[in-house]
Design an enzyme around this catalytic site. Structure first.
Site, PDB file in Angstrom:
ATOM      1  N   HIS A  61      12.378 -23.818 -27.295  1.00 38.46           N
ATOM      2  CA  HIS A  61      13.527 -24.320 -27.793  1.00 38.46           C
ATOM      3  C   HIS A  61      14.940 -23.911 -26.718  1.00 38.46           C
ATOM      4  O   HIS A  61      15.754 -24.827 -26.745  1.00 38.46           O
ATOM      5  CB  HIS A  61      13.895 -23.310 -29.175  1.00 38.46           C
ATOM      6  CG  HIS A  61      15.292 -23.482 -29.710  1.00 38.46           C
ATOM      7  ND1 HIS A  61      15.458 -24.273 -30.732  1.00 38.46           N
ATOM      8  CD2 HIS A  61      16.526 -23.189 -29.024  1.00 38.46           C
ATOM      9  CE1 HIS A  61      16.806 -24.164 -31.026  1.00 38.46           C
ATOM     10  NE2 HIS A  61      17.426 -23.498 -30.125  1.00 38.46           N
ATOM     11  N   GLU A  62      14.855 -22.768 -26.181  1.00 37.77           N
ATOM     12  CA  GLU A  62      15.796 -22.446 -25.113  1.00 37.77           C
ATOM     13  C   GLU A  62      15.671 -23.296 -23.760  1.00 37.77           C
ATOM     14  O   GLU A  62      16.643 -23.562 -23.119  1.00 37.77           O
ATOM     15  CB  GLU A  62      15.433 -20.957 -24.901  1.00 37.77           C
ATOM     16  CG  GLU A  62      15.897 -20.262 -25.983  1.00 37.77           C
ATOM     17  CD  GLU A  62      17.240 -20.179 -26.651  1.00 37.77           C
ATOM     18  OE1 GLU A  62      18.339 -20.710 -25.971  1.00 37.77           O
ATOM     19  OE2 GLU A  62      17.311 -20.074 -27.914  1.00 37.77           O
ATOM     20  N   HIS A  65      17.613 -26.416 -24.510  1.00 36.38           N
ATOM     21  CA  HIS A  65      18.999 -26.396 -23.897  1.00 36.38           C
ATOM     22  C   HIS A  65      19.169 -26.280 -22.508  1.00 36.38           C
ATOM     23  O   HIS A  65      20.029 -27.100 -21.755  1.00 36.38           O
ATOM     24  CB  HIS A  65      19.517 -24.837 -24.415  1.00 36.38           C
ATOM     25  CG  HIS A  65      19.676 -24.855 -25.976  1.00 36.38           C
ATOM     26  ND1 HIS A  65      20.187 -25.772 -26.649  1.00 36.38           N
ATOM     27  CD2 HIS A  65      19.140 -24.095 -26.857  1.00 36.38           C
ATOM     28  CE1 HIS A  65      20.129 -25.469 -28.025  1.00 36.38           C
ATOM     29  NE2 HIS A  65      19.639 -24.237 -28.034  1.00 36.38           N
ATOM     30  N   ASP A 168      23.190 -23.077 -32.969  1.00 37.19           N
ATOM     31  CA  ASP A 168      23.649 -24.432 -32.183  1.00 37.19           C
ATOM     32  C   ASP A 168      24.502 -25.154 -33.276  1.00 37.19           C
ATOM     33  O   ASP A 168      25.185 -26.056 -32.611  1.00 37.19           O
ATOM     34  CB  ASP A 168      22.206 -25.247 -32.104  1.00 37.19           C
ATOM     35  CG  ASP A 168      21.232 -24.461 -31.057  1.00 37.19           C
ATOM     36  OD1 ASP A 168      21.779 -23.878 -30.152  1.00 37.19           O
ATOM     37  OD2 ASP A 168      20.100 -24.496 -31.282  1.00 37.19           O
TER      38      ASP A 168
END
Length: 362
Positions: A61-62, A65, A168
């Site tokens: 997930h990170e 980003h 987010d």
């Protein structure tokens, strides 16, 4: 391998991945919970590994980003794993609200992708979406892993889309508002929405006696407030001028005056910035506040003020950008900055004045 309270795990795609020491507390809690639920040793070990699997999804997930931010020329210092999730520490946030929105959405999209892949596997393999067994034996069956991982990725998406910082959803909301209202106003509105939701989590958590919701409520509330303060300080730093930081409380003495003259005016006065002028009223030095205190403690009443004078100063104008003050204070080691216009002293700027200007109290 440990630095700053974090364990370095390695570098992937030129981005260091670290785990905070407190993550170990979560793993101990997992083992403790398994024992409290009456799980077998085999199930507890599986529960332990499943927790690591969840956080592997968090790391992906990170990376969503970080890699999206890289497309806009923004680097990532590292990805840090903590007990409450992951954090991609970007060098800066995108100033373009559309870019910020895309960077914020990229993380949940990764979890959606993981959920779709697992869902496709479960559907086409005929395994199904049902979890087998009660809490105490659910981790006895490896077949439960993909189903649980699917559900938890969906939960991660929903949780991260809550419109509150630091999730987010809060950044997406801020970006949407910023398109029409600007970044500072967008942050302010999103921050207040986040705080209202945080209070709701806290009240509901207290009502249901749910420790997790109470913790989330407290965390979200302070994170939302901190986000607004940070952005407000950035805006002030970017657009501020010396005129915004100006301190009018100052006193001017002749180089031949005695320290007792300063002491007499110093007591009970708010004008605590001391400037020293020559016979032609040109500023030739400053006396730092701590030196005045030192002189008073030593009883140096008849000492000429020039003995305590420092010539480490630089006169600035009202129009000078605030960001240039950092260079003057840090690189030139100046103690105080007299502010002048057409040869006339209008005030001073000290380090504390700059800190007060950048500190927003809400």
């Amino acid at each position: 391998m440990f630095k700053g309270g974090s364990l370095y795990l390695g570098t992937l795609l030129k981005i260091p991945v670290k785990v905070h020491w407190s993550f170990a507390l979560l793993l101990f809690y997992v083992v403790y919970t398994g024992q409290q639920l009456g799980m077998s040793t085999f199930a507890i070990i599986n529960f332990f590994y499943f927790t690591l699997l969840i956080f592997a999804c968090v790391v992906l997930h990170e990376f969503g980003h970080a890699l999206t931010a890289r497309k806009y020329g923004i680097g990532t210092q590292d990805i840090l794993i903590t007990p409450i999730g992951g954090l991609a520490r970007l060098d800066r946030l995108p100033e373009n609200p559309w870019h910020e929105m895309i960077v914020a959405i990229a993380g949940p999209l990764v979890n959606i992708g993981i959920a779709l892949l697992i869902g496709g596997y479960l559907y086409f393999s005929g395994t199904g979406f049902e979890v087998i067994g009660e809490e105490s034996i659910v981790f006895e069956y490896f077949s439960n892993f993909p189903v649980l991982l699917l559900y938890l990725n969906v939960i991660l998406v929903l949780f991260n889309l809550i419109p509150a910082f630091p999730m987010d959803g809060g950044r997406i909301l801020r970006a949407l508002i910023s398109v029409f209202k600007g970044r500072k106003k967008g942050t302010q509105i999103a921050s207040w929405i986040g705080r209202i939701l945080a209070v709701g989590f806290l009240i509901f958590g207290l009502y249901e006696n749910h420790l997790g919701l109470i913790f989330i409520g407290i965390f979200v509330y302070f994170a939302a407030r901190a986000e607004y303060r940070t952005v407000a300080a950035e805006e002030r730093y970017r657009h501020g001028k010396v005129s915004d930081v100006l301190n009018h409380n100052f006193m001017v003495f002749s180089k031949n005056d005695l320290m007792q003259d300063i002491f007499h005016q110093w007591e009970g006065s708010e004008e605590n910035a001391i400037l020293i002028a020559d016979d032609e009223n040109n500023i030739i030095g400053v006396i730092p506040e701590e030196d005045v205190f030192h002189a008073k403690e030593q009883g140096d009443v008849f000492t000429p003020v020039y003995r305590y004078m420092s010539n480490e100063f630089e006169s600035v104008t009202m129009e000078l950008p605030v960001r240039h003050l950092f260079y003057l204070f840090n690189n030139k080691s100046v103690q105080m900055l007299p502010v002048s216009r057409d040869g006339r002293i209008l005030g001073v700027v000290r380090r504390q004045d700059l800190a007060n200007f950048l500190t927003l109290r809400t």
